[in-house]
Design a protein around this motif. Sequence first.
Motif, PDB file in Angstrom:
ATOM      1  N   VAL A 255       0.824  -1.218   0.000  1.00 32.28           N
ATOM      2  CA  VAL A 255       0.000   0.000   0.000  1.00 32.28           C
ATOM      3  C   VAL A 255       0.853   1.260   0.000  1.00 32.28           C
ATOM      4  N   PHE A 256       1.908   1.285   0.818  1.00 32.70           N
ATOM      5  CA  PHE A 256       2.629   2.536   1.048  1.00 32.70           C
ATOM      6  C   PHE A 256       3.949   2.683   0.286  1.00 32.70           C
ATOM      7  N   SER A 257       4.444   1.625  -0.307  1.00 30.12           N
ATOM      8  CA  SER A 257       5.733   1.734  -1.002  1.00 30.12           C
ATOM      9  C   SER A 257       5.550   1.864  -2.509  1.00 30.12           C
ATOM     10  N   GLY A 258       6.590   2.355  -3.170  1.00 28.22           N
ATOM     11  CA  GLY A 258       6.596   2.436  -4.622  1.00 28.22           C
ATOM     12  C   GLY A 258       5.769   3.578  -5.174  1.00 28.22           C
ATOM     13  N   TYR A 268      -4.944  -2.527  -3.122  1.00 25.25           N
ATOM     14  CA  TYR A 268      -4.174  -3.561  -2.429  1.00 25.25           C
ATOM     15  C   TYR A 268      -4.863  -3.998  -1.137  1.00 25.25           C
ATOM     16  N   ILE A 269      -5.835  -3.221  -0.692  1.00 22.00           N
ATOM     17  CA  ILE A 269      -6.599  -3.571   0.505  1.00 22.00           C
ATOM     18  C   ILE A 269      -7.872  -4.323   0.147  1.00 22.00           C
ATOM     19  N   VAL A 270      -8.523  -3.918  -0.937  1.00 23.88           N
ATOM     20  CA  VAL A 270      -9.832  -4.484  -1.271  1.00 23.88           C
ATOM     21  C   VAL A 270      -9.785  -5.571  -2.337  1.00 23.88           C
ATOM     22  N   LYS A 271      -8.721  -5.611  -3.120  1.00 27.82           N
ATOM     23  CA  LYS A 271      -8.601  -6.636  -4.159  1.00 27.82           C
ATOM     24  C   LYS A 271      -8.186  -7.967  -3.531  1.00 27.82           C
TER      25      LYS A 271
END
Length: 324
Positions: A255-258, A268-271
Amino acid sequence: MPEFPNIILYAIPFFVISMLLELYVSIKENKKSYETKDAFTSIAMGFGNVFLGFFSKAAVLLVFMVIYENFRIFTIPFAWWSFVLLLFADDFSYYWFHRISHENRLFWASHVVHHSSEHYNLSTALRQTWSGGFYTFIFWLWLPLVGFHPGMILLQMSVSLLYQFWIHTEAIDKMPKWFESVMNTPSHHRVHHGSNPLYLDRNHAGIFIIWDKLFGTFQPELKDEKVIYGLVSNINTHNPLKVAFHEWIAMGKDVFSGKKSVFDRAKYIVKPPGWKHDGTGKLSDDLRKEWEESVGSTQPAHTTRLNEVELEKARSSGSAVDSR
């Protein structure tokens, strides 16, 4: 309201005796069902779950009571028939909680704990989440709303958990056909714990296997497709803290990188787990399709592992897996 005991605590001696008997049988039959470090990790996860359950269940009971006291539509009495209704209502809720826990990474982050063992025995049943109890209860919110008392709901949730203990074993092959057709069994649940592409994200049942058959997620255990337990990418650790939180850490990094958009970070949380914003991720459907193609191209017709009915079941909608 009658007082309902904490049946999970009363069941702990039964858990211990059952595991010792299973261990004795596995040694006698020269089966390597248990691995010491793995079993102790599962037991540690179980104790952590029970301890944190004192806090999570208090919070859940409070939420259920608020809904029941202020918003319930009906009032369902304490009667034998209401417990029968609740048995099916709770199991329906459990099916969708369990299925979504494989289709949504936020819920998978806590549920993956239960799938992290590469062994399948009664101790695996104790390998429970330390975090899920604080938010997965949302799938049961409709029960106090329609009028089931919170005490009844928590009791039935414990009954469901107790039922699912005995199905975590290889000591039982198949139950009678009539039982296999309706109830969740060791055979059905072994499939659920499989990392084989054919078995991924199948048989989400709690007590009744009917929900999987109704909603297209049922897959029978095949004799010529031995179940491979664990994750698609195993975590290779016996550290309870890592087992409990490794997927939360991995999800946080995604979620937080890249460099990625806000929407991609949210996805990335809901998929489903395994999804990647650049299209390189593989979901269980992708892995299952690759497996079907490889089997079809390499196996002689008389040794093909799936008949037409089973192939159709394998092609039915599936969720994602941990593909790190």
